[in-house]
Design an enzyme around this catalytic site. Structure first.
Site, PDB file in Angstrom:
ATOM      1  CB  SER A  73      -0.930   0.014   1.218  1.00 54.04           C
ATOM      2  OG  SER A  73      -1.952  -0.949   1.055  1.00 54.04           O
ATOM      3  CB  SER A 210       2.723  -7.271  -0.295  1.00 55.90           C
ATOM      4  OG  SER A 210       2.411  -7.579   1.041  1.00 55.90           O
ATOM      5  CG  HIS A 212       0.881  -9.672   4.095  1.00 54.28           C
ATOM      6  ND1 HIS A 212      -0.404 -10.139   4.060  1.00 54.28           N
ATOM      7  CD2 HIS A 212       0.840  -8.441   3.568  1.00 54.28           C
ATOM      8  CE1 HIS A 212      -1.186  -9.211   3.537  1.00 54.28           C
ATOM      9  NE2 HIS A 212      -0.459  -8.172   3.232  1.00 54.28           N
ATOM     10  CB  THR A 248      15.233   3.210  11.780  1.00 53.56           C
ATOM     11  OG1 THR A 248      15.618   4.482  12.295  1.00 53.56           O
ATOM     12  CG2 THR A 248      16.259   2.160  12.182  1.00 53.56           C
ATOM     13  CB  CYS A 336     -23.075  -9.517   4.057  1.00 53.50           C
ATOM     14  SG  CYS A 336     -24.696  -8.793   4.316  1.00 53.50           S
TER      15      CYS A 336
END
Lengths: 400, 197
Positions: A73, A210, A212, A248, A336
């Site tokens: 992101s 990414s 993960h 860092t 939903c």
């Protein structure tokens, strides 16, 4: 209830690979600030450099073209917001805004970290051009060509879609972009570790990854920036990453990412065909045992691990939760399941009716899945769908 | 494996074993029938009733809906049997949610479907029996069915010094679900502002 969970949601996130975990543990005491000149700092920097080389190798980049970020992101934000940055914000004078270009072309099926960022860019005066896709999820190259103007600053199209797994022709899209002298970014998060990524062959200027999604922990990602392509830092502060990304360095995240990249490269050759066989078995098994289903997205140019399927008359969250009760973890494009109450923007972009989008389930496979997992799903799913349809107002009703 | 469910044990139990699901729609001889919702929003609800001497004697239902809709309608179908029509008509989503041990906030709107369909079924019964006059003069009209905000709520907002749509939305969450009510709500707000402003 089952003790074992059959995890079929690897496109959402992956567990940490045991070898990555081992690497993290081995490096747990590497605490030095890699920017420090003393011995602890240099030891840390050495590990960072190894990881950088390993990540570079995964995508055939040069190590200095890799910037470590906090995730894809951030990588996506960094590239897109470059377009609306200005000399006042500390940019150098090569920024795109200074060149008078303000249009960004992207697609309707991008990840929210592109779509929402485009909304922000619009507020800042940039001009998003959002391309629709064909009903199989692929970009129409003729439409794409026509959307490029002399004002186009950047094109950002994902390499593979996380929801339906459809693979876009980034090589061809980049060729067209380059003919018009336009910068090209691709979000390769879903593609990584599943299909080959070669930045030299693709020709892109920027690419996001990414950790993960390739069995490394959350909170680590990379942005590839081609040597010579314009760039403006998004996070300002220290001079880390050659001044391109302050903060860092995340020692543990980076060594984990390095190991995950190494493993992805090593294991993909055997793992992708294995997952493809399992995915095909799952797809064919569902189609055979459950009536009134439709498969979403192109099935030729598709990631080997992804299956997105709609069950007519059955609501996705209900399917998801009944499967969860049987120890099977999947995701859905139903409204939903989210806070938004809108069904999946990807499935709507494919032209699915809201009903079919609400009734969609994504199965995404990964390294821990076995054939017996698929057999188990094929045993549990049909009665669940039958149960839901039996109480459904939207299935098999005589019109009253 | 049960893990940490987003939903309460009670919700889970009703979801796994829904009560009073309508088995054969064509064979059920209802005294009142109500169907609400839309596929676009991803939920739809049918409630059918048997009524004797002004009392609900049976309640069955069907839904295209999520776990919340299933559990809350299952719960409602148990609660309503034995009630007078007036009592049944006044069941609020809140009453059902409380009995279920709560619902996640963004799922509460899914539970309104059951009682909406129930009211529609009762009104249908009255209509079928020429008892239109029995249909209560509904004091408040629901404008935002996702968040259950009524015209009265909007009126009160203006009366108590509230100003503008954004503030209204902040206060009531109106229009933050499917968003379909926003146009109507803005018109109403404008009207009330004109009236009380």
């Amino acid at each position: 209830m089952n003790e074992k969970i059959i995890y079929l949601d690897y496109n959402a996130t992956t567990p940490i690979h045991p070898e990555v975990k081992k690497t993290i543990v081995e490096n747990f005491d590497i605490f030095g600030n890699p920017s420090s000149l003393h011995t602890p700092g240099r030891i840390a920097m050495e590990k960072i450099n190894e990881a950088r080389a390993s990540v570079a190798k995964l995508i055939n980049a040069d190590p200095e073209e890799i910037i470590f970020t906090a995730g894809a992101s951030e990588s996506n934000n960094t590239v897109l917001k470059y377009v609306v940055c200005s000399p006042q914000s500390g940019c150098n004078e090569t920024c795109i805004a200074c060149a008078g270009k303000d249009e960004i072309i992207t697609s309707a099926i991008e990840h929210p970290s592109i779509i929402s960022t485009m909304d922000f860019i619009k507020q800042q005066g940039g001009k998003p051009v959002v391309l629709g896709v064909k009903s199989n999820g692929k970009i129409d190259l003729d439409v794409f060509k026509k959307s490029i103007t002399h004002k186009t600053a950047l094109i950002s199209i994902m390499m593979a879609n996380n929801e339906i797994g459809v693979i876009e022709n980034i090589k061809k899209i980049t060729e067209i972009a380059k003919k018009h002298g336009v910068l090209m970014h691709t979000d390769a998060v879903a593609a990584a570790g599943r299909i080959k990524i070669d930045v030299k062959e693709l020709g892109v200027d920027y690419l996001s990854l990414s950790g993960h999604k390739i069995y490394a922990p959350k909170g680590i990602g990379i942005l590839y920036v081609k040597k010579g392509s314009p760039y403006c830092a998004f996070i300002h502060g220290g001079h880390q990453e050659a001044g391109r990304r302050a903060g860092t360095l995340n020692n543990l995240g980076i060594v984990a990412m390095g190991k995950a990249a190494e493993l992805a490269l090593r294991e993909m050759g055997a793992e992708s065909p294995r997952l493809k066989l399992l995915r095909d078995k799952l797809r064919d098994g569902i189609v055979k045992s459950i009536p009134d289903v439709s498969i979403n997205g192109d099935q030729e140019d598709i990631l080997p691990n992804t299956l997105n399927i709609s069950f007519m008359g059955a609501e996705g969250e209900t399917i998801l939760l009944y499967l969860d009760m049987e120890g099977i973890a999947v995701s859905t494009g139903s409204a939903c399941s989210s806070d938004s109450l809108e069904p999946s923007h990807v499935l709507l972009a494919l032209g699915l009716t809201p009903e079919l989008a609400h009734g969609s389930i994504r199965f995404s496979l990964g390294r821990e899945n076995t054939e017996s997992d698929i057999d188990y799903v094929l045993q549990k799913l049909p009665p669940i769908i039958a149960k839901i349809r039996k109480m459904s107002t939207a299935y098999n009703r005589s019109k009253k | 494996m049960s893990g940490n469910w987003l939903y309460s044990e009670k919700v889970k139990e009703h979801f796994m074993n829904p009560r009073n699901v309508l088995d054969d729609e064509d064979k059920y001889e209802s005294d009142g029938r109500g169907e609400v919702g839309s596929m676009a929003c991803g939920d739809q609800m049918l409630v059918v009733l048997k009524i004797k001497d002004n009392i609900v004697t049976d309640c069955k239902w069907k839904t295209y809906g999520c776990a919340s809709a299933i559990a809350s309608t299952s719960m409602m179908s148990e609660m309503v049997v034995g009630m007078t029509l007036k009592e049944a008509y006044r069941i609020k989503p809140d009453d059902i949610v409380k009995k279920l041990g709560g619902l996640p906030e963004h799922k509460v709107h899914c539970s309104v479907l059951g009682d909406m369909a129930l009211r529609a079924a009762i009104e249908d019964y009255y209509r079928r029996n020429g008892l239109e006059s029995e249909i209560e003069i509904i004091e408040a009209k629901v404008i935002c069915s996702c968040k259950n905000v009524t015209d009265k709520d909007i009126e009160n907002f203006v009366k108590t010094g509230g100003k503008g749509f954004e503030e209204l939305q902040k206060k009531t969450s109106l229009g933050t679900g499917c968003g379909k009510c926003i146009k109507e709500a803005k018109e109403l707000l404008h009207g009330y502002e004109h009236l009380y402003g």
